[in-house]
Each structure stands twice: as structure tokens, then as C-alpha cells.
Motif scaffolding. Sequence first.
Motif, PDB file in Angstrom:
ATOM      1  N   THR A 100     -20.469  66.203 -26.371  1.00 58.24           N
ATOM      2  CA  THR A 100     -19.679  67.431 -26.286  1.00 58.24           C
ATOM      3  C   THR A 100     -20.527  68.703 -26.254  1.00 58.24           C
ATOM      4  O   THR A 100     -19.971  69.803 -26.205  1.00 58.24           O
ATOM      5  N   ASP A 101     -21.842  68.577 -26.304  1.00 65.27           N
ATOM      6  CA  ASP A 101     -22.763  69.722 -26.238  1.00 65.27           C
ATOM      7  C   ASP A 101     -23.831  69.426 -25.200  1.00 65.27           C
ATOM      8  O   ASP A 101     -24.000  68.285 -24.779  1.00 65.27           O
ATOM      9  N   GLY A 102     -24.595  70.453 -24.860  1.00 72.95           N
ATOM     10  CA  GLY A 102     -25.743  70.237 -24.000  1.00 72.95           C
ATOM     11  C   GLY A 102     -26.666  69.214 -24.652  1.00 72.95           C
ATOM     12  O   GLY A 102     -26.860  69.226 -25.867  1.00 72.95           O
ATOM     13  N   LEU A 103     -27.210  68.295 -23.866  1.00 73.28           N
ATOM     14  CA  LEU A 103     -28.009  67.205 -24.422  1.00 73.28           C
ATOM     15  C   LEU A 103     -28.912  66.627 -23.347  1.00 73.28           C
ATOM     16  O   LEU A 103     -28.525  66.554 -22.177  1.00 73.28           O
ATOM     17  N   ALA A 120     -13.782  46.089 -21.474  1.00 75.40           N
ATOM     18  CA  ALA A 120     -13.763  47.257 -20.596  1.00 75.40           C
ATOM     19  C   ALA A 120     -14.060  48.530 -21.374  1.00 75.40           C
ATOM     20  O   ALA A 120     -13.168  49.160 -21.919  1.00 75.40           O
ATOM     21  N   TYR A 121     -15.316  48.865 -21.473  1.00 72.48           N
ATOM     22  CA  TYR A 121     -15.743  50.106 -22.107  1.00 72.48           C
ATOM     23  C   TYR A 121     -16.863  50.722 -21.285  1.00 72.48           C
ATOM     24  O   TYR A 121     -17.795  50.021 -20.899  1.00 72.48           O
ATOM     25  N   ARG A 122     -16.775  52.012 -21.039  1.00 75.79           N
ATOM     26  CA  ARG A 122     -17.874  52.675 -20.341  1.00 75.79           C
ATOM     27  C   ARG A 122     -19.001  52.924 -21.333  1.00 75.79           C
ATOM     28  O   ARG A 122     -18.816  52.823 -22.540  1.00 75.79           O
ATOM     29  N   ILE A 123     -20.169  53.280 -20.811  1.00 66.18           N
ATOM     30  CA  ILE A 123     -21.326  53.538 -21.669  1.00 66.18           C
ATOM     31  C   ILE A 123     -21.255  54.947 -22.248  1.00 66.18           C
ATOM     32  O   ILE A 123     -21.293  55.128 -23.459  1.00 66.18           O
ATOM     33  N   PHE A 124     -21.170  55.973 -21.386  1.00 65.61           N
ATOM     34  CA  PHE A 124     -21.158  57.364 -21.847  1.00 65.61           C
ATOM     35  C   PHE A 124     -19.906  58.089 -21.367  1.00 65.61           C
ATOM     36  O   PHE A 124     -19.492  57.917 -20.219  1.00 65.61           O
ATOM     37  N   THR A 125     -19.340  58.923 -22.236  1.00 64.46           N
ATOM     38  CA  THR A 125     -18.307  59.878 -21.854  1.00 64.46           C
ATOM     39  C   THR A 125     -18.861  61.259 -22.169  1.00 64.46           C
ATOM     40  O   THR A 125     -19.315  61.512 -23.292  1.00 64.46           O
ATOM     41  N   ILE A 126     -18.848  62.125 -21.169  1.00 64.63           N
ATOM     42  CA  ILE A 126     -19.387  63.480 -21.317  1.00 64.63           C
ATOM     43  C   ILE A 126     -18.234  64.463 -21.147  1.00 64.63           C
ATOM     44  O   ILE A 126     -17.542  64.444 -20.144  1.00 64.63           O
ATOM     45  N   ASN A 127     -18.025  65.313 -22.149  1.00 65.61           N
ATOM     46  CA  ASN A 127     -16.955  66.299 -22.098  1.00 65.61           C
ATOM     47  C   ASN A 127     -17.505  67.658 -22.529  1.00 65.61           C
ATOM     48  O   ASN A 127     -17.294  68.102 -23.663  1.00 65.61           O
ATOM     49  N   THR A 128     -18.246  68.274 -21.649  1.00 67.72           N
ATOM     50  CA  THR A 128     -18.826  69.594 -21.909  1.00 67.72           C
ATOM     51  C   THR A 128     -19.119  70.273 -20.579  1.00 67.72           C
ATOM     52  O   THR A 128     -19.319  69.600 -19.571  1.00 67.72           O
ATOM     53  N   GLN A 130     -21.706  72.303 -20.578  1.00 68.16           N
ATOM     54  CA  GLN A 130     -23.141  72.525 -20.719  1.00 68.16           C
ATOM     55  C   GLN A 130     -23.913  71.412 -20.006  1.00 68.16           C
ATOM     56  O   GLN A 130     -23.370  70.343 -19.730  1.00 68.16           O
ATOM     57  N   ALA A 131     -25.170  71.672 -19.737  1.00 69.42           N
ATOM     58  CA  ALA A 131     -26.006  70.704 -19.021  1.00 69.42           C
ATOM     59  C   ALA A 131     -26.264  69.464 -19.878  1.00 69.42           C
ATOM     60  O   ALA A 131     -26.601  69.567 -21.054  1.00 69.42           O
ATOM     61  N   VAL A 132     -26.090  68.306 -19.267  1.00 69.57           N
ATOM     62  CA  VAL A 132     -26.420  67.026 -19.888  1.00 69.57           C
ATOM     63  C   VAL A 132     -27.322  66.289 -18.911  1.00 69.57           C
ATOM     64  O   VAL A 132     -26.980  66.120 -17.747  1.00 69.57           O
ATOM     65  N   GLU A 133     -28.499  65.868 -19.387  1.00 69.49           N
ATOM     66  CA  GLU A 133     -29.444  65.141 -18.539  1.00 69.49           C
ATOM     67  C   GLU A 133     -29.668  63.748 -19.106  1.00 69.49           C
ATOM     68  O   GLU A 133     -29.935  63.595 -20.292  1.00 69.49           O
ATOM     69  N   LEU A 134     -29.567  62.750 -18.252  1.00 68.12           N
ATOM     70  CA  LEU A 134     -29.882  61.378 -18.614  1.00 68.12           C
ATOM     71  C   LEU A 134     -31.102  60.987 -17.791  1.00 68.12           C
ATOM     72  O   LEU A 134     -31.011  60.872 -16.575  1.00 68.12           O
ATOM     73  N   ARG A 135     -32.224  60.803 -18.447  1.00 70.64           N
ATOM     74  CA  ARG A 135     -33.490  60.542 -17.750  1.00 70.64           C
ATOM     75  C   ARG A 135     -33.991  59.127 -18.039  1.00 70.64           C
ATOM     76  O   ARG A 135     -34.030  58.704 -19.186  1.00 70.64           O
ATOM     77  N   ALA A 136     -34.396  58.438 -17.011  1.00 72.28           N
ATOM     78  CA  ALA A 136     -35.029  57.115 -17.117  1.00 72.28           C
ATOM     79  C   ALA A 136     -34.183  56.134 -17.923  1.00 72.28           C
ATOM     80  O   ALA A 136     -34.675  55.390 -18.753  1.00 72.28           O
ATOM     81  N   LEU A 137     -32.868  56.147 -17.671  1.00 75.68           N
ATOM     82  CA  LEU A 137     -31.942  55.221 -18.327  1.00 75.68           C
ATOM     83  C   LEU A 137     -31.293  54.336 -17.275  1.00 75.68           C
ATOM     84  O   LEU A 137     -30.939  54.798 -16.196  1.00 75.68           O
TER      85      LEU A 137
END
Length: 158
Positions: A100-103, A120-128, A130-137
Motif C-alpha cells: 500500500t506504499d511505495g516499495l 488460487a492465490y496471486r503472489i502480490f497485490t499492489i494498491n497504491t 506510489q512507485a513499486v519496483e519488483l527487481r530480479a524476482l
Amino acid sequence: MKTYYYCFHRRGVAACFCLIVLAALFIPMLGSAATITVTTGTVDNRLTDGRCTLREALVNAKNNAKTSPDCAAGSGSDTIVFSGVTTVNLFATAVLPTITDGLVIDGGAGVTITRTGATAYRIFTINTTQAVELRALTNNSGKVFRGVTGVGINKANS
């Protein structure tokens, strides 16, 4: 009268100097962010054991606090990194906290997040916004029911 003025002036300078020093020390902390290090690939561990899981790191980042004593406290737009972890195993019904925040989640040399079981479950839910970066995952085995968006990642608010 001169002596009084001199003492008042001297104390005023000392007080101003102290305020400037305190401001220089604490103002940068207001906008600072924490680095939270994940040290185990077991994500569902909710014990206080000195090992920081991805779930605990996400909770601390979300709460901007040290909710889990195993991880550093979150503070603003945090960065989650991994130390000695190449795979994070999510159990069948484990749902990670919503971001819920920049991360930034930085997998460094590469981290695979995998789900065991066929639920049935997703890995990440993003609700913001703000910038969210997922690197090398690598998100592996994320899944949702038919007609629902966001298999590995769902960005709910843009």
C-alpha cells in the motif's frame, strides 16, 4: 544593563546553534526509507525467531513500524532485499499483505517466489499510486479464479 544584554544574546546564539544541529540531525529522517533484509525463504513463519521472512518484511514496510521484531522497522518508501535466499516458498493458502506504499523488492542475483499446492492465490497485490519496483524476482505458481485479473501481480490502483 549591558551585562544582561550580553548574557541574553550569548544564550540566544547557543539556543539557535542547538536548534540548527537538531534540525540537521532529524529532518533527513522524516523522509528516509528503511532497508529490510529477508533472511529466510519460509514465508509463513510468524514466530519471533530472529529470521526475517518476506511476509514479516512486507508487514513492517506496510505499517512503517517494527511490527515483527525479526525484521527492521519500515519507514516511508522502503526497500526489501534478500540475504542468502534464492527461493521463497508460499504455502497453499498464504496470502501476502497488500502493498500500500511505495516499495522496492530487490531480488539481487535473483529470487524465485513459488506457491506450493494448486490453490488460487496471486503472489502480490499492489494498491497504491506510489512507485513499486519488483527487481530480479520470478513469480512462480501464482493463480486466480477464472475472470479475475492479476495472476502473479495485481495492480489494483493506478
